[in-house]
Design an enzyme around this catalytic site. Structure first.
Site, PDB file in Angstrom:
ATOM      1  N   GLU A  21       3.998   3.969   4.209  1.00 29.10           N
ATOM      2  CA  GLU A  21       5.162   3.137   3.910  1.00 29.10           C
ATOM      3  C   GLU A  21       6.484   3.834   4.194  1.00 29.10           C
ATOM      4  OE1 GLU A  21       5.065  -0.214   2.320  1.00 29.10           O
ATOM      5  OE2 GLU A  21       3.039  -0.124   3.138  1.00 29.10           O
ATOM      6  N   CYS A  34      16.713   0.790  -0.372  1.00 30.98           N
ATOM      7  CA  CYS A  34      15.748   0.154   0.537  1.00 30.98           C
ATOM      8  C   CYS A  34      16.362  -0.116   1.905  1.00 30.98           C
ATOM      9  CB  CYS A  34      15.243  -1.162  -0.048  1.00 30.98           C
ATOM     10  SG  CYS A  34      14.085  -0.974  -1.411  1.00 30.98           S
ATOM     11  N   PRO A  84       2.809  -8.803  -2.546  1.00 31.82           N
ATOM     12  CA  PRO A  84       2.217  -8.583  -3.874  1.00 31.82           C
ATOM     13  C   PRO A  84       2.629  -7.224  -4.447  1.00 31.82           C
ATOM     14  CG  PRO A  84       0.559  -9.368  -2.317  1.00 31.82           C
ATOM     15  CD  PRO A  84       1.788  -9.050  -1.517  1.00 31.82           C
ATOM     16  N   GLY A 108       8.013 -14.854  -0.548  1.00 34.67           N
ATOM     17  CA  GLY A 108       7.095 -14.233  -1.498  1.00 34.67           C
ATOM     18  C   GLY A 108       5.871 -13.648  -0.840  1.00 34.67           C
ATOM     19  N   LEU A 109       6.076 -12.779   0.147  1.00 33.40           N
ATOM     20  CA  LEU A 109       4.967 -12.259   0.940  1.00 33.40           C
ATOM     21  C   LEU A 109       4.410 -10.941   0.420  1.00 33.40           C
ATOM     22  CD1 LEU A 109       6.485 -12.907   4.495  1.00 33.40           C
ATOM     23  CD2 LEU A 109       4.677 -14.234   3.388  1.00 33.40           C
ATOM     24  N   SER A 146      10.259 -10.292  -5.250  1.00 38.44           N
ATOM     25  CA  SER A 146       9.819 -11.130  -4.140  1.00 38.44           C
ATOM     26  C   SER A 146       8.974 -12.291  -4.646  1.00 38.44           C
ATOM     27  CB  SER A 146       9.021 -10.292  -3.139  1.00 38.44           C
ATOM     28  OG  SER A 146       8.448 -11.094  -2.134  1.00 38.44           O
ATOM     29  N   HIS A 155       6.950   1.127  -4.403  1.00 40.06           N
ATOM     30  CA  HIS A 155       7.294   2.347  -3.689  1.00 40.06           C
ATOM     31  C   HIS A 155       7.863   3.350  -4.690  1.00 40.06           C
ATOM     32  CE1 HIS A 155       7.910  -0.295   0.100  1.00 40.06           C
ATOM     33  NE2 HIS A 155       6.765   0.343   0.205  1.00 40.06           N
ATOM     34  N   HIS A 179       2.961  -9.059   7.068  1.00 34.13           N
ATOM     35  CA  HIS A 179       4.275  -9.275   7.675  1.00 34.13           C
ATOM     36  C   HIS A 179       4.956  -7.959   8.038  1.00 34.13           C
ATOM     37  CE1 HIS A 179       5.196  -8.640   3.432  1.00 34.13           C
ATOM     38  NE2 HIS A 179       6.475  -8.509   3.714  1.00 34.13           N
ATOM     39  N   ARG A 180       4.677  -6.905   7.282  1.00 34.64           N
ATOM     40  CA  ARG A 180       5.304  -5.622   7.566  1.00 34.64           C
ATOM     41  C   ARG A 180       4.534  -4.832   8.622  1.00 34.64           C
ATOM     42  NH1 ARG A 180       9.389  -2.987   3.819  1.00 34.64           N
ATOM     43  NH2 ARG A 180      10.196  -2.957   5.954  1.00 34.64           N
TER      44      ARG A 180
END
Length: 446
Positions: free
Chosen positions: A175, A367, A24, A21-22, A29, A246, A138-139
């Site tokens: 992104e 994705c 928002p 769940g990283l 997620s 996105h 994380h991304r």
């Protein structure tokens, strides 16, 4: 007319695929945080999707997972000792940072880069700008290794230009292709590039969820690539607030077809006028809009209808929509999808694919892939070991079966054995895909 095809470069799911769940704004997620994942099942689902596209006659490539846990990142921020000790200390004292270092998010290759095909680029090369993905920690770790991966797949600098990511500043939050759509009459002909953004760099954003893409980032990429016929529509605030983090959650396009939700764009009329003006003399855009009445935002996000792949399948005169199984399982989304084939529009039929492990983290079929338009000559200039074939499918499926766990709880990410397992798996993969013995950070450190 130059002959060209749209190839799909799919991210191979990594051994640390998990539900922590990283992200928002990514409702799936958040909703599934803490659940047990199945990395083996996720990787096999992804390979099965690649095989389906291969069987349909689509060129397909494999992008490798990144090294995770990202021990180098943890050492950069002050953890020390050997790698196992570094990981243990991070989980003990800063579990949120440790979780970010373990994310398998590079599997979502739609965020890998923004791509401009040679037909649209000023210098006649295919251009890539890897995304900096700085909105989520994380991304944001992905850019350097993504750049390395793209340079191994697209090695010929006479035909390909793989740039560095944009500066890692909020003004240039980027992104990747998840917010980019290219329309054209044929893949080898000049096209229109839609660079969809959520906020301006100096804008005060007070939304519940972040607007991840800035207009300024896409303007920089358009200048860098020399991308012709660019338009910059704004993503609707209502879409972002509704869980469309996105643009590819509310819109997908291919060839002359733009398939989108009523709430995809802040100013739908302006978008249409600009697209039609840019396409004048090249092709007639086919705009296929789905209303909020037919598909409310809640059903849209749950079903991921628009996070489908629009495919030009050899031998078929209309596009094929490859949708997630969740679209089939949602009555409203299923009704919309099935109505496409009977409307005599640009989409002729719908297929459904099971990528449930990815969907539980908010990543549908679209994705998982980066689209790259390639001429015949450019296609031949790629790394042949990464081109998907039935033989490679067999090799990779066997590799996954031997190397991946079939059950991974978030707490298991702290297991030092997982670090060893993951590195051994990736070391073997680098040989399978001819990536070189220095592809991963752990290989260069040894």
């Amino acid at each position: 007319m130059t002959s060209a095809v749209e190839a799909n470069c799919d991210g191979l799911v990594g051994p640390t695929h998990s539900y922590v769940g990283l992200s928002p704004g990514n409702l799936a997620s958040t909703r599934n945080a803490g659940e047990v994942s199945n990395p083996r099942g996720a990787a096999l689902e992804g390979l099965a999707k690649m095989r389906r596209l291969y069987d349909l006659g689509m060129p397909q490539f494999v992008l490798p997972p990144h090294e995770r846990p990202a021990v180098g990142f943890l050492k950069q921020i002050g953890f020390s000792g050997d790698d196992a000790a570094t990981l243990e200390a991070a989980w003990r004292t800063a579990p949120a940072l440790a979780a970010a270092a373990c994310s398998a998010s590079p599997m979502w290759a739609a965020n890998a880069a923004t791509v401009t095909p040679s037909a649209d680029a000023a210098d006649g090369r295919v251009h890539f700008t890897p995304a900096n993905l700085l909105t989520n920690l994380h991304r944001s770790l992905e850019g350097p290794q993504t750049s390395r991966a793209l340079r191994r797949l697209f090695r010929d600098e006479l035909r390909f230009a793989v740039h560095d990511p944009l500066p890692a500043q909020p003004h240039f939050a980027d992104e990747g292709a998840a917010n980019h759509v290219r329309l054209c009459a044929d893949h080898g002909e000049a096209g229109v590039n839609l660079f969809v953004w959520g906020r301006e760099a100096w804008e005060r954003w007070d939304g519940q969820f972040p607007a991840r893409q800035t207009r300024e980032a896409f303007e920089a990429i358009q200048r860098r690539h020399g991308a012709a016929r660019a338009v910059f529509p704004r993503q609707a605030r209502a879409a972002i607030e509704g869980g469309a983090f996105h643009n590819d959650v509310v819109c997908v396009g291919s060839r002359a077809c733009l398939f989108f939700h009523e709430r995809a764009f802040e100013d739908r009329g302006l978008m249409e006028r600009e697209v039609r003006a840019a396409a004048e003399g090249l092709f007639e855009p086919a705009l296929v809009e789905v209303s909020e009445a037919d598909l409310p935002m809640a059903d849209l996000v749950a079903s991921y209808l628009f996070n489908s792949q629009l495919l030009t399948v050899p031998g078929e005169d209309r596009l094929v929509l490859l949708a997630p199984a969740e679209t089939r399982d949602n009555p409203r989304a299923h009704a919309v999808a099935e109505s496409l084939a009977t409307s005599n529009g640009p989409i002729g039929r719908v297929e459904y694919v099971d990528v449930r492990q990815s969907m539980r983290n908010g990543g549908g079929p679209a994705c998982l892939r980066l689209r790259v338009v390639l001429t015949d000559v450019e296609l031949e200039a790629t790394n042949p070991a990464q081109r998907f074939t039935p033989g490679l499918h067999t090799i990779l499926a066997d590799w996954v079966q031997r190397r991946y766990r079939d059950r991974l709880a978030p707490a298991d990410l702290a297991d030092p054995d997982l670090l060893t397992e993951s590195r051994e798996a990736l070391d073997e993969l680098s040989q399978i895909l001819d990536l070189g013995g220095d592809f991963y950070p752990f290989q260069r450190a040894s």
